[in-house]
Design a protein around this motif. Structure first.
Motif: not given
Length: 339
Positions: A129-140, A142-153
């Motif tokens: 998740q940090g890679f997408f935030v730090a290197y791909e400049r995607i807002p944290a 959005i990235v961690t909201l997606a992580g919340l859903s995928v990891i819980r799934g």
């Protein structure tokens, strides 16, 4: 003669003004911590008056033991939010590691290997998740909201919605249930994490980089700091902390469930912001976070002891936290104007 006397007056008043200014600056700088400390004290006094069992030693130790996962994750979340980011996936990481800890123990893996593997998993999820935030400049968010859903799934997929029991005779359960010198082991583990994070945040260049990134990332980058790696690393810390919390929770409850940690990320963020860390980055405090986490834990415990309806409890808890954060924000805003 008049000049001399006036000079003497200036010489005698200037140090006094300097001292007063210094104390005022200290009060302003720590206004958020002082306000949450006072609020925490008021909450404790209210619940001690409303319920007779609140201030008993067993209940206070129970609060500390149950709040250990919250304290651990909130401490590392302070780093994340101070950089101007956020991690909404910590509750899901907690659930996944709690589930896998029980599943791996049932599969016959030694408990030390299970702990190491799950901490590594938490670090890997945080790094991804940090890679997408730090290197791909995607807002944290959005990235961690997606992580919340995928990891819980993934956790739900592993368990099918059921909890996985942990063998009661396993040494693993001591992580969440054992006591040492009259203190719960989870509380001692949380204390170690808090001491390390406090020193890292306040006494190391890394802590200064974290604060600098939240305040002015470009200026820190131009000073020669790899701001992207620092940002990546705070998410690794957050993932490892969430994994630690999942291990402790599974050990204390004696089972791993994919439903663990529902809303946990909200409690963590509330604790950090309640403690005075700015959601916009650039300002954070570990001491404030500790007080914020304990306040959240005390409110939850006190409302249960007061026999409040479980349907009403979230409403009251959220309202109290909102009022506390509002007061904290107003005090800090007033202090900033005073400067």
């Amino acid at each position: 003669m008049n000049v001399t006397s006036s000079s003497a007056q200036v010489g005698t008043t200037t140090p006094k003004r300097a001292r007063n200014s210094t104390w005022k600056d200290v009060a302003m700088a720590n206004g958020s911590v002082v306000s949450i400390a006072l609020f925490f004290l008021v909450v404790c006094i209210i619940f001690s008056l409303v319920t007779g069992s609140f201030l008993t030693a067993p209940n206070l130790l129970n609060i500390v033991r149950q709040s250990a996962p919250l304290l651990i994750v909130a401490a590392t979340m302070t780093f994340v939010i101070t950089t101007g980011g956020i991690d909404l996936s910590v509750g899901s990481v907690l659930a996944l590691t709690a589930t896998l800890s029980a599943a791996l123990l049932q599969a016959g893996l030694p408990w030390p290997l299970v702990i190491i593997a799950l901490l590594a998993l938490g670090a890997a999820l945080g790094a991804l998740q940090g890679f997408f935030v730090a290197y791909e400049r995607i807002p944290a968010f959005i990235v961690t909201l997606a992580g919340l859903s995928v990891i819980r799934g993934v956790a739900l997929l592993i368990t099918g919605g059921y909890s996985i029991p942990v063998e009661p005779t396993s040494f693993f359960v001591n992580i969440g249930r054992a006591w040492f010198l009259g203190v719960p082991v989870p509380a001692l583990l949380a204390l170690v994490v808090l001491v390390v994070t406090y020193l890292a945040f306040n006494q190391t260049p890394f802590g200064r980089y974290v604060t600098g990134i939240g305040a002015n990332a470009e200026a820190v980058r131009r000073a020669g700091v790899d701001t992207r790696f620092v940002t990546l690393f705070v998410y690794i810390l957050s993932g490892m902390a969430a994994a630690s919390a999942g291990i402790i929770l599974a050990a204390r409850l004696g089972s791993g469930s994919s439903n663990s940690g529902q809303g946990f990320e909200l409690d963590v963020i509330a604790a950090v912001v309640l403690g005075g860390t700015s959601l916009f980055g650039g300002r954070g405090t570990i001491i404030g976070t500790v007080l914020g986490a304990l306040t959240v834990a005390v409110i939850g415990n006190g409302l249960i002891l007061a026999h409040m309806s479980p349907f009403l409890t979230p409403i009251v808890t959220g309202s109290i936290i909102l009022v506390a954060i509002w007061i904290n924000f107003r005090l800090f805003k007033g202090a900033a104007r005073g400067r």
